[in-house]
Design a protein around this motif. Structure first.
Motif, PDB file in Angstrom:
ATOM      1  N   GLY A 117      -4.369  -6.109   3.827  1.00  0.00           N
ATOM      2  CA  GLY A 117      -5.362  -5.344   3.091  1.00  0.00           C
ATOM      3  C   GLY A 117      -6.093  -4.347   3.956  1.00  0.00           C
ATOM      4  N   GLN A 118      -6.448  -4.754   5.175  1.00  0.00           N
ATOM      5  CA  GLN A 118      -7.147  -3.835   6.069  1.00  0.00           C
ATOM      6  C   GLN A 118      -6.260  -2.646   6.427  1.00  0.00           C
ATOM      7  N   ALA A 119      -4.983  -2.925   6.625  1.00  0.00           N
ATOM      8  CA  ALA A 119      -4.047  -1.836   6.918  1.00  0.00           C
ATOM      9  C   ALA A 119      -3.905  -0.895   5.721  1.00  0.00           C
ATOM     10  N   LEU A 120      -3.898  -1.467   4.506  1.00  0.00           N
ATOM     11  CA  LEU A 120      -3.786  -0.643   3.299  1.00  0.00           C
ATOM     12  C   LEU A 120      -5.002   0.268   3.144  1.00  0.00           C
ATOM     13  N   ILE A 121      -6.189  -0.267   3.407  1.00  0.00           N
ATOM     14  CA  ILE A 121      -7.414   0.541   3.309  1.00  0.00           C
ATOM     15  C   ILE A 121      -7.366   1.702   4.290  1.00  0.00           C
ATOM     16  N   ALA A 122      -6.985   1.416   5.530  1.00  0.00           N
ATOM     17  CA  ALA A 122      -6.928   2.466   6.552  1.00  0.00           C
ATOM     18  C   ALA A 122      -5.916   3.543   6.170  1.00  0.00           C
ATOM     19  N   GLU A 123      -4.752   3.139   5.706  1.00  0.00           N
ATOM     20  CA  GLU A 123      -3.705   4.097   5.351  1.00  0.00           C
ATOM     21  C   GLU A 123      -4.104   4.942   4.148  1.00  0.00           C
ATOM     22  N   ALA A 124      -4.696   4.281   3.115  1.00  0.00           N
ATOM     23  CA  ALA A 124      -5.036   5.000   1.884  1.00  0.00           C
ATOM     24  C   ALA A 124      -6.186   5.981   2.118  1.00  0.00           C
ATOM     25  N   THR A 125      -7.237   5.528   2.774  1.00  0.00           N
ATOM     26  CA  THR A 125      -8.399   6.405   2.984  1.00  0.00           C
ATOM     27  C   THR A 125      -8.064   7.581   3.900  1.00  0.00           C
ATOM     28  N   ALA A 126      -7.120   7.393   4.805  1.00  0.00           N
ATOM     29  CA  ALA A 126      -6.698   8.502   5.662  1.00  0.00           C
ATOM     30  C   ALA A 126      -6.047   9.610   4.845  1.00  0.00           C
ATOM     31  N   LYS A 127      -5.506   9.276   3.684  1.00  0.00           N
ATOM     32  CA  LYS A 127      -4.871  10.263   2.804  1.00  0.00           C
ATOM     33  C   LYS A 127      -5.784  10.702   1.679  1.00  0.00           C
ATOM     34  N   GLY A 128      -7.081  10.329   1.767  1.00  0.00           N
ATOM     35  CA  GLY A 128      -8.025  10.737   0.734  1.00  0.00           C
ATOM     36  C   GLY A 128      -7.953   9.908  -0.534  1.00  0.00           C
ATOM     37  N   ARG A 129      -7.320   8.759  -0.488  1.00  0.00           N
ATOM     38  CA  ARG A 129      -7.201   7.887  -1.651  1.00  0.00           C
ATOM     39  C   ARG A 129      -8.213   6.742  -1.547  1.00  0.00           C
ATOM     40  N   GLN A 130      -8.391   6.014  -2.633  1.00  0.00           N
ATOM     41  CA  GLN A 130      -9.275   4.860  -2.662  1.00  0.00           C
ATOM     42  C   GLN A 130      -8.457   3.607  -2.940  1.00  0.00           C
ATOM     43  N   VAL A 131      -9.067   2.443  -2.690  1.00  0.00           N
ATOM     44  CA  VAL A 131      -8.384   1.166  -2.907  1.00  0.00           C
ATOM     45  C   VAL A 131      -9.236   0.300  -3.825  1.00  0.00           C
ATOM     46  N   ALA A 132      -8.617  -0.213  -4.874  1.00  0.00           N
ATOM     47  CA  ALA A 132      -9.281  -1.167  -5.773  1.00  0.00           C
ATOM     48  C   ALA A 132      -8.787  -2.573  -5.446  1.00  0.00           C
ATOM     49  N   LEU A 133      -9.715  -3.489  -5.282  1.00  0.00           N
ATOM     50  CA  LEU A 133      -9.360  -4.899  -5.047  1.00  0.00           C
ATOM     51  C   LEU A 133      -9.723  -5.701  -6.285  1.00  0.00           C
ATOM     52  N   PHE A 134      -8.715  -6.288  -6.917  1.00  0.00           N
ATOM     53  CA  PHE A 134      -8.907  -7.170  -8.068  1.00  0.00           C
ATOM     54  C   PHE A 134      -9.057  -8.598  -7.566  1.00  0.00           C
ATOM     55  N   LEU A 135     -10.081  -9.295  -8.000  1.00  0.00           N
ATOM     56  CA  LEU A 135     -10.180 -10.740  -7.758  1.00  0.00           C
ATOM     57  C   LEU A 135     -10.222 -11.425  -9.114  1.00  0.00           C
ATOM     58  N   LEU A 136      -9.175 -12.161  -9.409  1.00  0.00           N
ATOM     59  CA  LEU A 136      -8.993 -12.784 -10.717  1.00  0.00           C
ATOM     60  C   LEU A 136      -9.125 -14.295 -10.604  1.00  0.00           C
ATOM     61  N   ASP A 137      -9.990 -14.863 -11.415  1.00  0.00           N
ATOM     62  CA  ASP A 137     -10.170 -16.319 -11.463  1.00  0.00           C
ATOM     63  C   ASP A 137      -9.784 -16.807 -12.854  1.00  0.00           C
ATOM     64  N   LEU A 138      -8.891 -17.787 -12.919  1.00  0.00           N
ATOM     65  CA  LEU A 138      -8.487 -18.333 -14.212  1.00  0.00           C
ATOM     66  C   LEU A 138      -9.639 -19.129 -14.811  1.00  0.00           C
TER      67      LEU A 138
END
Length: 546
Positions: A117-138
């Motif tokens: 996840g940390q790698a995804l945030i770094a990669e996405a924000t470097a390209k001007g994108r944002q990251v949504a994190l879903f936390l789902l509880d049954l």
């Protein structure tokens, strides 16, 4: 002296490497010898076959055979080394997979998620994108395990993972944090936030579909919190915590929905945690006390009993009403301990009442999921010496839907000890008549919402009349909640309602005020000496309970 047991020598990688070097040297020497000796031997064989020579030199022939043996040894060693490398590579890949993957669902585990996840945030924000994190509880997953067993629970988790994978794009990072919590992370363009909302709504809707398990249809749902990473400075720990806060906010709003994290939610969670901490600390300090709301005969005005209500007498915040802390006690699993704690105090108080005065206690739906609940309640009656014939348990209709056989077992056990049963909030559920047939209730309580609306709504009045007539046909007396004025009391009397409670008859009061009310009516039990108390008829129920 006894000899010490031999300790197996551990494999030394350097020793293995040396052996491999020696083996390689032997093979190389064997190849060189084969080239030298093989040519000479073959020439001798050719001359012999052509009649020009006198035979093959024996030493050269032996050397050739040894060369061939060494070459076979080298090839076998080479093949063994290759197989060992392949097996070791597969084992390392398997170990990495096990270290990073949840074995039940095939999703990443918590540790791997934090890294990916940390790698995804770094990669996405470097390209001007944002990251949504879903936390789902049954929703209500613990109930699935309690009622259907852990095998069915695992089946539900696997189906949920399959549905999550089917809805989310392949590029999404998916993980199971543990228990019934799932996480997904998606990178997206800032202008595409509506697409994330649509995806979250589709995910929640998909999880509402029932899961088939052993010819049973298990219904689940999901509460989904979403946190946003708009820059590389956001850590995974922060993002997961924010999504977790949003998810709990979802549950407070009614579950089966998705909500984005907002800063104000964190303050609400802190307040909730303070209340939960206060509950844990307040129980042993005796801060939770019973209050008593009068119940009267509507026709005569005679006091018949009290319903116990819970109050929190906090040293810091004063008297806290139940709607502030009971939902949190239920969510945190503290309601069972808290309820029995206050019921014990109420029973100790009610021991001094006249035998004609009853004590009614409303039971939380969470307590009816405990198979040992009836034994715990009977144990309290035995320990306090309170007669079960004066005790009434009120069960809300909404608590009967999840596991009717377990509720039937609990109420039957209580009935066998002489405890009365009342169906509370009648008319607000889905299958009231079936519950009246399935369970041995003694009384029906009309929900206060119908009583409050009765004078201004013909429909509400018709419902009240129908419930009263139903009670008459089933020989079940009716109690009306929320009687707040004389006109309502007169109308209920005319309709034939037996018992009422509400502000018109008196607000919930402390144990001391309830004692004063009973004393004015001569309804306090006179103190008994040990010689005067405990007749055999009064203790028969204790022997049965034991």
């Amino acid at each position: 002296m006894t000899a010490e047991p031999a300790v197996p020598k551990q494999w030394d990688r350097s020793e293995g490497a040396r052996r491999d070097i020696v083996a390689g040297g032997i093979v190389v020497a064997a190849i060189l010898l084969f080239i030298g000796n093989g040519g000479a031997v073959m020439q001798s064989v050719i001359r012999t076959l052509s009649g020009l020579g006198g035979g093959t030199d024996r030493m050269l022939a032996v050397a050739l055979i040894l060369n061939i043996a060494l070459l076979l040894f080298g090839w076998r060693r080479y093949d063994d080394l290759n197989r060992e490398v392949r097996e070791r590579t597969e084992a390392e890949k398997r170990a990495r997979w096990l270290a990073d993957t949840d074995p039940l669902t095939g999703f990443l585990n918590r540790r791997a998620l934090l890294n990916a996840g940390q790698a995804l945030i770094a990669e996405a924000t470097a390209k001007g994108r944002q990251v949504a994190l879903f936390l789902l509880d049954l929703d209500h997953f613990k109930t699935v395990n309690d009622i259907h067993g852990h095998i069915a629970g695992d089946r539900v988790l696997q189906i949920a993972a399959e549905r999550i994978s089917a809805i989310l794009p392949p590029s999404a990072t998916k993980a199971r944090l543990g228990g019934d919590e799932f996480v997904a992370m998606l990178a997206f363009e800032p202008v595409a936030r509506a697409d994330i909302d649509a995806l979250a709504a589709q995910l929640v809707a998909t999880l509402e579909a029932p899961v088939a398990s052993d010819a049973q249809q298990i219904r689940i749902g999901g509460s989904l919190g979403i946190a946003l990473a708009a820059d590389a400075g956001v850590t995974m720990d922060t993002l997961v915590r924010q999504a977790d806060i949003a998810m709990y906010h979802c549950k407070e709003k009614g579950r089966n929905r998705h909500i984005w994290f907002e800063t104000g939610m964190e303050m609400a969670v802190q307040a909730r945690n303070q209340i939960e901490t206060g509950i844990r600390a307040g129980m042993p300090r005796g801060e939770f006390i019973p209050y008593f709301e009068p119940q009267v005969d509507i026709a005569t005005g005679r006091l018949m009993g009290f319903e116990m209500l819970m109050r929190w007498d906090s040293p810091e915040h004063g008297m806290i009403p139940p709607e502030r802390f009971i939902p949190i006690a239920e969510e945190s699993g503290l309601i069972g301990e808290l309820s029995l704690h206050v019921v014990r105090a109420a029973l100790e108080v009610a021991k001094g009442w006249d035998p004609s005065i009853t004590l009614a206690v409303n039971i939380s739906p969470q307590q009816l999921k405990d198979p040992w609940f009836s034994q715990k309640l009977i144990k309290l009656l035995v320990e306090t010496g309170f007669p079960p014939s004066q005790f009434e348990v009120e069960i809300t209709e909404s608590s009967l839907f999840e596991n009717l056989p377990l509720v039937r077992s609990i109420v039957t056990s209580l009935k066998n000890q002489g405890v009365s049963l009342s169906l509370d909030d009648f008319g607000t559920g889905y299958s009231s008549l079936s519950h009246l047939r399935a369970l041995p209730f003694d009384r029906i309580k009309i929900d206060r919402s119908f009583i409050a609306a009765m004078r201004g709504s013909a429909d509400a009045r018709a419902i009240v009349v129908a419930i009263i007539r139903l009670g008459e046909s089933l020989a079940m007396p009716i109690t009306a909640e929320g009687v707040e004025d004389e006109a309502t009391a007169i109308e209920l009397t005319r309709l034939g309602c037996a018992k009422g409670q509400g502000w018109f008859y008196g607000r919930a009061m402390s144990a001391a005020d309830a004692a004063d009310m009973l004393a004015e009516r001569g309804l306090l039990r006179a103190p008994q000496t040990p010689r005067e108390s405990s007749p055999a008829a009064d203790t028969e129920w204790q022997r049965k309970a034991g």
